[in-house]
Structures are given as C-alpha cells and as structure tokens.
Motif scaffolding. Sequence first.
Motif, PDB file in Angstrom:
ATOM      1  N   LEU A 122     -38.467  86.588 -63.940  1.00 51.38           N
ATOM      2  CA  LEU A 122     -38.109  85.894 -65.177  1.00 51.38           C
ATOM      3  C   LEU A 122     -39.316  85.167 -65.767  1.00 51.38           C
ATOM      4  O   LEU A 122     -39.512  85.156 -66.989  1.00 51.38           O
ATOM      5  CB  LEU A 122     -36.984  84.892 -64.912  1.00 51.38           C
ATOM      6  N   ALA A 123     -40.108  84.546 -64.899  1.00 49.69           N
ATOM      7  CA  ALA A 123     -41.242  83.764 -65.381  1.00 49.69           C
ATOM      8  C   ALA A 123     -42.407  84.633 -65.847  1.00 49.69           C
ATOM      9  O   ALA A 123     -43.026  84.357 -66.875  1.00 49.69           O
ATOM     10  CB  ALA A 123     -41.714  82.813 -64.281  1.00 49.69           C
ATOM     11  N   ARG A 124     -42.690  85.703 -65.093  1.00 43.96           N
ATOM     12  CA  ARG A 124     -43.929  86.454 -65.319  1.00 43.96           C
ATOM     13  C   ARG A 124     -43.717  87.713 -66.155  1.00 43.96           C
ATOM     14  O   ARG A 124     -44.563  88.075 -66.971  1.00 43.96           O
ATOM     15  CB  ARG A 124     -44.545  86.821 -63.968  1.00 43.96           C
ATOM     16  N   PHE A 125     -42.594  88.406 -65.940  1.00 46.25           N
ATOM     17  CA  PHE A 125     -42.361  89.681 -66.628  1.00 46.25           C
ATOM     18  C   PHE A 125     -40.960  89.712 -67.241  1.00 46.25           C
ATOM     19  O   PHE A 125     -40.138  90.566 -66.895  1.00 46.25           O
ATOM     20  CB  PHE A 125     -42.526  90.853 -65.649  1.00 46.25           C
ATOM     21  N   PRO A 126     -40.638  88.783 -68.136  1.00 43.91           N
ATOM     22  CA  PRO A 126     -39.255  88.654 -68.614  1.00 43.91           C
ATOM     23  C   PRO A 126     -38.707  89.895 -69.299  1.00 43.91           C
ATOM     24  O   PRO A 126     -37.513  90.197 -69.184  1.00 43.91           O
ATOM     25  CB  PRO A 126     -39.333  87.469 -69.586  1.00 43.91           C
ATOM     26  N   GLU A 127     -39.541  90.643 -70.014  1.00 46.35           N
ATOM     27  CA  GLU A 127     -39.058  91.798 -70.770  1.00 46.35           C
ATOM     28  C   GLU A 127     -39.078  93.091 -69.959  1.00 46.35           C
ATOM     29  O   GLU A 127     -38.556  94.099 -70.408  1.00 46.35           O
ATOM     30  CB  GLU A 127     -39.905  91.983 -72.035  1.00 46.35           C
TER      31      GLU A 127
ATOM     32  N   ALA B  45     -40.951  79.451 -68.930  1.00 43.80           N
ATOM     33  CA  ALA B  45     -41.558  80.027 -67.731  1.00 43.80           C
ATOM     34  C   ALA B  45     -41.831  78.976 -66.673  1.00 43.80           C
ATOM     35  O   ALA B  45     -41.599  79.206 -65.466  1.00 43.80           O
ATOM     36  CB  ALA B  45     -42.856  80.769 -68.095  1.00 43.80           C
ATOM     37  N   ALA B  46     -42.307  77.802 -67.078  1.00 43.40           N
ATOM     38  CA  ALA B  46     -42.594  76.747 -66.102  1.00 43.40           C
ATOM     39  C   ALA B  46     -41.337  76.347 -65.339  1.00 43.40           C
ATOM     40  O   ALA B  46     -41.397  76.033 -64.137  1.00 43.40           O
ATOM     41  CB  ALA B  46     -43.200  75.533 -66.801  1.00 43.40           C
ATOM     42  N   GLY B  47     -40.203  76.358 -66.018  1.00 44.08           N
ATOM     43  CA  GLY B  47     -38.936  76.030 -65.348  1.00 44.08           C
ATOM     44  C   GLY B  47     -38.559  77.045 -64.294  1.00 44.08           C
ATOM     45  O   GLY B  47     -38.091  76.689 -63.209  1.00 44.08           O
ATOM     46  N   TRP B  48     -38.770  78.334 -64.596  1.00 47.05           N
ATOM     47  CA  TRP B  48     -38.456  79.354 -63.594  1.00 47.05           C
ATOM     48  C   TRP B  48     -39.390  79.228 -62.385  1.00 47.05           C
ATOM     49  O   TRP B  48     -38.969  79.414 -61.240  1.00 47.05           O
ATOM     50  CB  TRP B  48     -38.545  80.745 -64.199  1.00 47.05           C
TER      51      TRP B  48
ATOM     52  N   GLY C  51     -31.003  75.892 -59.331  1.00 48.80           N
ATOM     53  CA  GLY C  51     -31.307  77.166 -59.974  1.00 48.80           C
ATOM     54  C   GLY C  51     -30.100  77.738 -60.682  1.00 48.80           C
ATOM     55  O   GLY C  51     -30.214  78.282 -61.792  1.00 48.80           O
ATOM     56  N   TYR C  52     -28.919  77.618 -60.058  1.00 44.94           N
ATOM     57  CA  TYR C  52     -27.701  78.118 -60.703  1.00 44.94           C
ATOM     58  C   TYR C  52     -27.426  77.368 -62.007  1.00 44.94           C
ATOM     59  O   TYR C  52     -27.144  77.984 -63.051  1.00 44.94           O
ATOM     60  CB  TYR C  52     -26.505  77.967 -59.763  1.00 44.94           C
ATOM     61  N   SER C  53     -27.506  76.026 -61.957  1.00 46.39           N
ATOM     62  CA  SER C  53     -27.186  75.260 -63.158  1.00 46.39           C
ATOM     63  C   SER C  53     -28.176  75.557 -64.285  1.00 46.39           C
ATOM     64  O   SER C  53     -27.801  75.616 -65.459  1.00 46.39           O
ATOM     65  CB  SER C  53     -27.151  73.753 -62.844  1.00 46.39           C
ATOM     66  N   SER C  54     -29.446  75.786 -63.935  1.00 44.90           N
ATOM     67  CA  SER C  54     -30.436  76.136 -64.965  1.00 44.90           C
ATOM     68  C   SER C  54     -30.211  77.534 -65.513  1.00 44.90           C
ATOM     69  O   SER C  54     -30.381  77.778 -66.713  1.00 44.90           O
ATOM     70  CB  SER C  54     -31.850  76.024 -64.390  1.00 44.90           C
TER      71      SER C  54
END
Length: 396
Positions: A290-295, A363-366, A222-225
């Motif tokens: 981050l995935a669902r509500f980024p803004e 989003a899929a990555g998060w 997760g850190y590296s991403s």
Amino acid sequence: MMTDMRPGRDWAMLALVVLVGLNLRPFIAAPAPILAEIVADTGLGYGGIAMLTLLPMFLMGVGAFVAPGLQVRTGTRRGLLAALAILLAGSALRLFAHDGLTLIATAALCGIGVAFIQAAFPGIIKARFPTSVPVVTGLYSAVIMAGGAFGARLMPVLVHAGFGWRAALAWLALPVALALAAAWRILSDVEAKKPDGTLTRRLLRRPRTWALMAAFGLINAGYSSMIAWLAPYYQAQGWTSADGSGLVAVMAACQAAAALGLPFLARGNVDRRRWLWLTIAFQIIGFFGLARFPELAPALWAGLCGAGLGGSFALAIVTALDHLPSPEQAGALAALMQGGGFLIAAIGPYAMAVLHDWTGGFAAGWYLHLGCVLVTALLYLRFDPRSYPVAMPVAG
C-alpha cells in the motif's frame, strides 16, 4: 456466565453469535465509501473524519474495562439486551445527523453498545462451546469482519439508489433490530451467573494481560486505519466511491475468511504462534505494498492486510481464552485485552490523519502500521502455552 445446557439451544446460541457479530462493525465501516457525500454536506475535515472511527474505538476500549462491573450489577442477559438497544438507537439516529458533530455523537453511541457486547461474548463462547472454542471464536470473528464488508458495500448501493447518506446509514438499524429480537427470544430463559467483581483488578496485576493488550491494540490500529482511510486513499488517486467500497469489501472478505479459517487450522495445537506469525507476514507485505506500490495490485494489498488483520483478531481472542481454564476468568481476560487494545487501536486513524497533514499523503501512515506489525511479532514470542500457568496464576 450462561448455563442452560440443553443441546438444542446450542444451535440457537450459535445463530445468535452470527446475528450479533454481523452488527458489530457496519457502523464503523459504512461511512468511508461515502465520505465525499458526508464531507460535502457537513464540512468535516480529516480530523473529524478520523473521529468517526477513533471515538467508537476509544469507547470500546473504555467500555471493556467497565463491562465486567456492569455484568456484576445487571447480569449478562440484561446487559446484552441493553447494549443492542443502544447500538440500535445510535444507528437509527443517524437519520437525523444534520451536522458532523451529531454524526460523531451517533458513532460514539454505537461504540458504547458494541463495547459491552464485545466484552461479554468471548466468555459466553467459552462457557457454551468449551470443546470448540477456536472454531466458534473463528466464526464469531469472521461474521464481525463480514459485517464490516456488508456495511461498506451497502452504502454506495443505497446512495446510488436515491437514498441520502443519512438514510443509507440509518438502514443499518434494521439488522440490529433483528439481532435484538433474536437475543430477547434466545436468551429469555437463560440464567446468568454474575462474575467476580474483583477479577479485573487481579488480572490487571499480571504483566501478561498488558502484553496481550499491546499486541491486540497494535494490530487493530491497522484495522481502524484501513476502515477509515483505505477508500479515501484510493479515491484521492481518482477512484470512484463504488470502487473504493469494493476495495474495502475485498479487505473485509479476506478478514472474514482468515478469521474463520486460521483458528480452525490452529485448533489441534494450543501453541498458536506459528499462525499468528503467518498473519504478521500477510500484513507486512500488504502494508508495504500500500505504501510503496499502491497502484500495482490494490486488491492484493488490501486482501493481504485483511487476511492478516482478521486472522490476528480471531487468534488473539483464542490465545487469551487459552490462558485460563475457567470461562469466567478467560472471558474477563479477553475483555481486558480488547479494552486496552481498542484504546491503542483508536489512535491509528488519528495518527494517519496527522501524518497526512505533515506529508501530504497516506504512505507514511501505512509505514507506521508496518512498524506496529513488526513490534507485535516480537510480542507474540511471549505467548508460549507452557508459560500460561506461570503468567496467569489466577485462582477462583
């Protein structure tokens, strides 16, 4: 391990911990905020961008397995000086990175240098500060994260001041040079005890070593991403490079605060699990946001992920050191945990690049990292200190 016992040198060693730790992440964190300039000049695609994080992480992992043998042959002091010199060279050579392949090669060179340093330092801390391992490890971890924030925040400033991206990246060689000079002076009269060359093989026969590796790796993926893709994620939504670097800096600042604070809070109880699970909760909320509500609250999501990642990093090292009373053995276990862990962590940025190509977004990555965090929470169940003597019966 280092055995000079003069009290006055403890402060010098503590200063060295800070100076060295500050240089272990800037070279990874720095490219992300200025990727637009790098891509425009080199033509790197998502796969090449991912390699700027994946390759050094992979080499950190491999290097942690190799480092104990190198310590046997060279001694700790000479090994650390050589590793800092390699990190210095990798940073300085970015001034001449005229294409993407050369830039990736400099990242690899930096990763090789950092690999030995990260493998050696936890054992040094346990040897030199035996009664303050959680606090000093927290400080070490905090300055690592602060170094990442420094690298990310500095790059847009230098680029906007008129430096090209190559020169901006090469400026990171300066603090490495200061750390090398300090190490040469502070470690100049310290004897190094060569570690047991068979210790690594014995530790690798223990299932607990592999559990520690898996937990460390899944979290640090997760850190590296986050380092590789957080700024590009928001730049794709219209943010400027300065705003993206500011978000990375928020993440890294929260990492540093948690890496320093949580080991301090956990110092009174050798069972670190409740604090480890707190870091899990932070990451669950952050990655989901981050995935669902980024803004909705970008700084909050980045800060929560940072606090969870930084606290997990520091507490994982403390937990590994807790398993064994001997600084040499505990340091070797922490090195192996980082070695296997960074091999796993290296996959994170590339996995996100692949998912981006498949889905057209991040989003899929998060969500992937959210799943990794949940698996790690189950692994933490095993780290009951009452199990340590059974899990790690390693004799001298």
